[in-house]
Design a protein around this motif. Structure first.
Motif, PDB file in Angstrom:
ATOM      1  N   VAL A  19       0.899  -1.101   0.036  1.00 22.29           N
ATOM      2  CA  VAL A  19      -0.056   0.014  -0.084  1.00 22.29           C
ATOM      3  C   VAL A  19       0.703   1.369  -0.025  1.00 22.29           C
ATOM      4  O   VAL A  19       2.176   1.241   0.632  1.00 22.29           O
ATOM      5  CB  VAL A  19      -0.950   0.004   1.377  1.00 22.29           C
ATOM      6  CG1 VAL A  19      -1.906  -1.002   1.169  1.00 22.29           C
ATOM      7  CG2 VAL A  19      -0.023  -0.347   2.422  1.00 22.29           C
ATOM      8  N   VAL A  20       0.255   2.313  -0.781  1.00 20.43           N
ATOM      9  CA  VAL A  20       1.043   3.549  -0.844  1.00 20.43           C
ATOM     10  C   VAL A  20       0.079   4.748  -0.471  1.00 20.43           C
ATOM     11  O   VAL A  20      -1.087   4.586  -0.839  1.00 20.43           O
ATOM     12  CB  VAL A  20       1.736   3.640  -2.060  1.00 20.43           C
ATOM     13  CG1 VAL A  20       2.999   2.755  -2.161  1.00 20.43           C
ATOM     14  CG2 VAL A  20       0.783   3.759  -3.247  1.00 20.43           C
ATOM     15  N   PRO A  21       0.595   6.072  -0.092  1.00 20.70           N
ATOM     16  CA  PRO A  21      -0.413   6.975   0.124  1.00 20.70           C
ATOM     17  C   PRO A  21      -0.850   7.529  -1.151  1.00 20.70           C
ATOM     18  O   PRO A  21      -0.087   8.246  -1.524  1.00 20.70           O
ATOM     19  CB  PRO A  21       0.296   8.016   1.224  1.00 20.70           C
ATOM     20  CG  PRO A  21       1.912   7.669   0.830  1.00 20.70           C
ATOM     21  CD  PRO A  21       1.905   6.388   0.496  1.00 20.70           C
ATOM     22  N   THR A  22      -2.049   7.610  -1.201  1.00 20.24           N
ATOM     23  CA  THR A  22      -2.694   8.054  -2.686  1.00 20.24           C
ATOM     24  C   THR A  22      -3.867   8.733  -2.447  1.00 20.24           C
ATOM     25  O   THR A  22      -4.371   9.691  -3.249  1.00 20.24           O
ATOM     26  CB  THR A  22      -3.161   6.652  -3.311  1.00 20.24           C
ATOM     27  OG1 THR A  22      -1.864   5.868  -3.880  1.00 20.24           O
ATOM     28  CG2 THR A  22      -3.771   7.155  -4.871  1.00 20.24           C
ATOM     29  N   LEU A  23      -4.838   8.350  -1.514  1.00 15.92           N
ATOM     30  CA  LEU A  23      -6.156   8.976  -1.533  1.00 15.92           C
ATOM     31  C   LEU A  23      -5.896  10.436  -0.926  1.00 15.92           C
ATOM     32  O   LEU A  23      -5.237  10.945  -0.339  1.00 15.92           O
ATOM     33  CB  LEU A  23      -7.015   8.352  -0.242  1.00 15.92           C
ATOM     34  CG  LEU A  23      -7.304   6.922  -0.556  1.00 15.92           C
ATOM     35  CD1 LEU A  23      -8.065   6.273   0.826  1.00 15.92           C
ATOM     36  CD2 LEU A  23      -8.050   6.775  -1.744  1.00 15.92           C
TER      37      LEU A  23
END
Length: 335
Positions: A19-23
């Protein structure tokens, strides 16, 4: 109310390798059930999209300025979402920089949105309720997780993955969110606010003392930093072999003595052997009081970056560490 998103687990979605910070901040809010039932107008801003580990002091001083601007433009509360890796430090930075009565509430998530039982929406809803409550005013920066309300000054992250990772070991939470209502029965005095027209670039080290340390490593670190925090054994003890190096370093730059245990204050006059807390303080080290090593490093960094002198550093630690704060005193009265 303003909502600033910095990224972190709460804003992460699956990528190629995890997971990666996207939102964005707006996307975070759309996932919060019950938000429509809160009578607040939200000013939503995606300020950063970073994992918590990559946030910097520069990011936070810029964020504090943006938050101040939001309050000047009429918002009456601020919520910050970010990664949990550094919340115990970043929230304390904001606490030291925040000069307004408007509530500032930091939150995040231990479980990312793709996981069963993701805690981000519940934490964000509770944080917004808290920031909208008049009972949260003039308390500095608060952290809301798991429906508990913590003072940023005392918060610690104590588990790698549990939704109940955040606790305040010395003093406990100051309040709770129950049935949608914000209960804050415990009110603490605000600490000093640190300000500077120009923040200097400084390096502050954190050295955690371990079995068998002889002073060589701390001497090497001391050459590279403007100030040092020592996470010592127990109530503030180090091996006798470290004493000469620490005494020499404390004679030329601030060296703060904290406890690596995570709860309880550094003592000042209980033990008297070489390397004890009374021995180290007599040699010029500065006691951190109840501040844990991470909080002590944050405070020392901001003090040195603001350009205050050695006497002010010592007086401020005496005030903020929880063993000598006089309610109502301003920062100027301590420095």
């Amino acid at each position: 109310m303003a909502v600033f998103s910095l990224g972190g687990t709460i804003a992460m979605v699956p990528g190629a390798n995890g997971v990666v910070p996207t939102l964005t901040a707006k996307e975070l809010l759309t996932a919060v059930p019950g938000l429509d039932n809160i009578a607040v107008e939200l000013d939503v801003r995606t300020f950063r999209q970073l994992p918590g580990a990559s946030l910097s002091f520069a990011d936070l001083t810029e964020l504090a300025e943006a938050m101040e601007g939001a309050v000047r433009n009429g918002v009456d509360g601020v919520v910050v979402t970010q990664g949990t890796d550094t919340i115990e430090e970043t929230a304390y930075v904001l606490d030291l920089l925040w000069r307004n009565e408007a509530p500032v509430v930091v939150t995040g998530a231990m479980r990312n949105p793709s996981m069963a039982g993701a805690d981000g929406p519940a934490n964000l809803l509770a944080a917004i309720r808290t920031a909208a409550s008049r009972t949260a005013r003039d308390l500095g920066c608060l952290v809301v997780f798991n429906d508990q309300i913590h003072a940023a000054r005392w918060l610690r992250k104590t588990h790698t993955s549990s939704p109940a990772a955040f606790v305040s070991p010395n003093h406990g939470p100051i309040g709770h969110v129950v049935e949608g209502h914000v209960d804050i029965p415990l009110r603490m005095e605000r600490g000093p606010v640190l300000t500077s027209e120009t923040w200097r670039t400084v390096k502050v080290g954190l050295f955690t003392v371990a079995l068998g340390d002889d002073g060589e490593l701390v001497s090497a670190m001391g050459k590279e930093v403007d100030g040092l925090v020592v996470g010592a054994f127990g109530v503030g003890h180090v091996p006798a072999g470290m004493v000469p190096a620490l005494a020499k370093l404390a004679s030329v730059k601030p060296v703060v003595l904290a406890s690596r245990t995570g709860a309880g204050p550094v003592h000042e006059r209980t033990y008297g052997f070489e390397g004890s807390e009374s021995d180290l303080l007599a040699r010029g080290l500065i006691p951190a009081g109840y501040l844990d090593p991470l909080k002590a490093r944050v405070l020392l960094h901001l003090l040195l970056a603001s350009g205050v002198g050695a006497g002010s550093v010592r007086k401020t630690f005496a005030a903020v560490g929880g063993r000598g704060w006089v309610p109502g005193n301003s920062m100027d009265e301590h420095i």
